[in-house]
Enzyme design. Sequence first.
Site, PDB file in Angstrom:
ATOM      1  N   SER A 220       0.840  -1.192   0.000  1.00 24.22           N
ATOM      2  CA  SER A 220       0.000   0.000   0.000  1.00 24.22           C
ATOM      3  C   SER A 220       0.877   1.243   0.000  1.00 24.22           C
ATOM      4  CB  SER A 220      -0.908  -0.001   1.226  1.00 24.22           C
ATOM      5  OG  SER A 220      -1.594   1.229   1.330  1.00 24.22           O
ATOM      6  N   GLY A 222      -0.487   4.354   0.182  1.00 27.05           N
ATOM      7  CA  GLY A 222      -1.360   5.428   0.635  1.00 27.05           C
ATOM      8  C   GLY A 222      -2.183   5.997  -0.507  1.00 27.05           C
ATOM      9  N   ALA A 223      -2.234   7.316  -0.584  1.00 24.53           N
ATOM     10  CA  ALA A 223      -3.033   7.976  -1.611  1.00 24.53           C
ATOM     11  C   ALA A 223      -2.515   7.712  -3.020  1.00 24.53           C
ATOM     12  CB  ALA A 223      -3.081   9.476  -1.347  1.00 24.53           C
ATOM     13  N   GLY A 225      -1.774   4.771  -4.326  1.00 26.84           N
ATOM     14  CA  GLY A 225      -2.269   3.525  -4.888  1.00 26.84           C
ATOM     15  C   GLY A 225      -1.650   2.310  -4.231  1.00 26.84           C
ATOM     16  N   GLY A 251      -5.823  -0.319   5.408  1.00 28.27           N
ATOM     17  CA  GLY A 251      -4.964  -1.364   4.878  1.00 28.27           C
ATOM     18  C   GLY A 251      -5.501  -2.756   5.162  1.00 28.27           C
ATOM     19  N   ASP A 252      -6.145  -2.909   6.306  1.00 30.12           N
ATOM     20  CA  ASP A 252      -6.735  -4.202   6.661  1.00 30.12           C
ATOM     21  C   ASP A 252      -7.929  -4.510   5.767  1.00 30.12           C
ATOM     22  OD1 ASP A 252      -4.892  -4.031   8.797  1.00 30.12           O
ATOM     23  OD2 ASP A 252      -6.369  -2.974  10.013  1.00 30.12           O
TER      24      ASP A 252
END
Length: 315
Positions: A220, A222-223, A225, A251-252
């Site tokens: 991940s 974050g913003a 992608g 994220g989970d």
Amino acid sequence: MILTLTPNPSLDRTYELPALERGAVLRSAGDRVDPGGKGVNVSRAVAAAGGRTVAVVPLGGPEGALLARLLEEHGIEVAGVPVAGSTRVNVTLVEPDGTLTKVNAAGPEIATTAAEAMLEAVRARSADAEWIACCGSLPRGPGPEWYAEVVDRTHRGGGRIALDTSGAALTAALGRRPDVVKPNAAELSEAVGRPLATVGDAVKAAQELRGRGARAVLASLGADGQLLLDESGTYFGTAAEVVARSDVGAGDASLAGFLAAGGRGPAALAAAVAYGTAAVQKPGSAMPAPADLDPAPVTTTTDIPVSRALTEPTR
């Protein structure tokens, strides 16, 4: 069925504040309590989508009893392991602009007998599990090799395991060839010992984790992608920009979507992005339901923008 193992679960209390002022008496504009911990959140997302899930969790004190009750109210089968001490309580303070201040408790120390009991609970409940998701930081007590033992036992039993942890616990488990590891950008940077400034840097770091044993890496960013590197190729997934309310558990939720969609290839990556995008628009650590998902703006590609700078480069 997706079975989750969360060795250091929590009760997550979230307070929405008009402003965070140090030293002041603050009044919450809204509050909630959710069952917490990374694996617990995966189970909650699976259950919210109507799937069957079993959560293996250590439970201690009245906090542990409340955690078990909340999990059952979410439609999650609980495989609880009694432990001394009390299940931890974490606090998140949310400001109107989305800024989060988190206070995470250490949690109880897990005795050797309780740690072994958790491994036995996983074995006993995993016969019909499509995936075992082993998630979160280790509690006090078990050494960093404990997750490596979980991976070994899962493979000996013929199962597939997704591992979402960091630091020494991740490093120790890589050589046991977990089927999927799911670091965020900071955890990926820590694992390879260097900063990540671009998407290309993240790809190289994920390739290194595969070289050290991970069969697939779902990272991940974050913003910016998410990346997926597995035996079928390298993929980059993005979604339309949204207004984030809380990123706790996003994220989970992504991991839950990925596993529920098969845990392989671009279709699973698209599900991960859709779940994560929906989760950040929910309050606290609330997990998205199918009605919250919008797959239309999600795109996946093998044309990786390697030179794109990360919005939040690691240090």
